[in-house]
Design an enzyme around this catalytic site. Sequence first.
Site, PDB file in Angstrom:
ATOM      1  CE  LYS A   1      -4.282  -2.064   1.298  1.00  0.00           C
ATOM      2  NZ  LYS A   1      -5.415  -2.170   2.225  1.00  0.00           N
TER       3      LYS A   1
ATOM      4  NE  ARG B   1      -7.249  -9.092   0.209  1.00  0.00           N
ATOM      5  CZ  ARG B   1      -6.972  -8.160  -0.712  1.00  0.00           C
ATOM      6  NH1 ARG B   1      -6.123  -7.178  -0.440  1.00  0.00           N
ATOM      7  NH2 ARG B   1      -7.538  -8.239  -1.908  1.00  0.00           N
TER       8      ARG B   1
END
Length: 323
Positions: free
Chosen positions: A270, A305
């Site tokens: 991210k 994840r």
Amino acid sequence: MTDRRRPDNAETLAGGWCWFSQVERIERGGGRSLVAPNDVPTDVLDRLTAPRAAVAGLTLDAPRIMGILNVTPDSFSDGGLFNDPKAALAQARAMVANGADILDIGGESTRPGAKLVDPNDEVARTAPVISAIRAAEAIPISIDTRKAVVASAALNAGANLVNDVAAFTYDHEMANVTAQANAPCCLMHAQGDPATMQNDPYYDDVVLDVYDFLEARVRAAEAAGIRRNQIVVDPGIGFGKTLDHNLELLKNLSIFHGLGCAVLLGASRKKFIGTIGNASSAPDRMAGSVAVALHGVRQGMQILRVHDTLETRQAISLHMAVN
């Protein structure tokens, strides 16, 4: 804590690999204090210590890896790479070989600024891939969607878990579809829609605001007939959060064990990792992603994840062996 020298009054966290001998008591608008486990209300202590039930066939007594497989043209990291079902199946097999415990299949990008995808297009992207993976691999499969029609098609194709970034607030039929299929779910916090969520997000207290939202959504899922021990929660790193919000949540991840659910951490590649780690390109954020994943393991996160299954599996294996 994970040290072998453990005090007599220590409690095991969620039946897993961490223990604790102190609990921080937080009051909204008030102070913070440390208390011993025997000073914690029984119902709260039970939520913190109760072993988490298996979810989608996965036992949660060790960290589990959820491999990300986006069959989209525009996901922020792997968009366009696995649109073709053959390419998607090959990637799924590679992730299984590299240590993934569950695969998360998504047909709609939820990156900042992403546009809504027609449900029929989303079904066409995901259901055939899930069917192909199910025919080839015994691994559990998660469907990453906000839409009930997509979740239903995925479950019929062989998916085992419903992963909703809107926590059943976008499509209110999601809870019913999940409950009727007797499927587990993951409920994530997001502030706003993907198209606008990064437009100046604001919180009174990001940690407590996210916690309270997830508590409310867990209760809503329970009311729909989904058992709490089949609900996974996700604080939603990067979804309607600034860099500082993300860091504050990461520093306080252990609070989410208080919900009595398994906790998923999804921070892989991210933007905040690239900002701090000086990596503008998402694929170059692997090392930072692994570092954040290991932080999650130290905080007892049951599911990670990730895009980089091989590297994450190797790092977790070494971390667990040393600790």
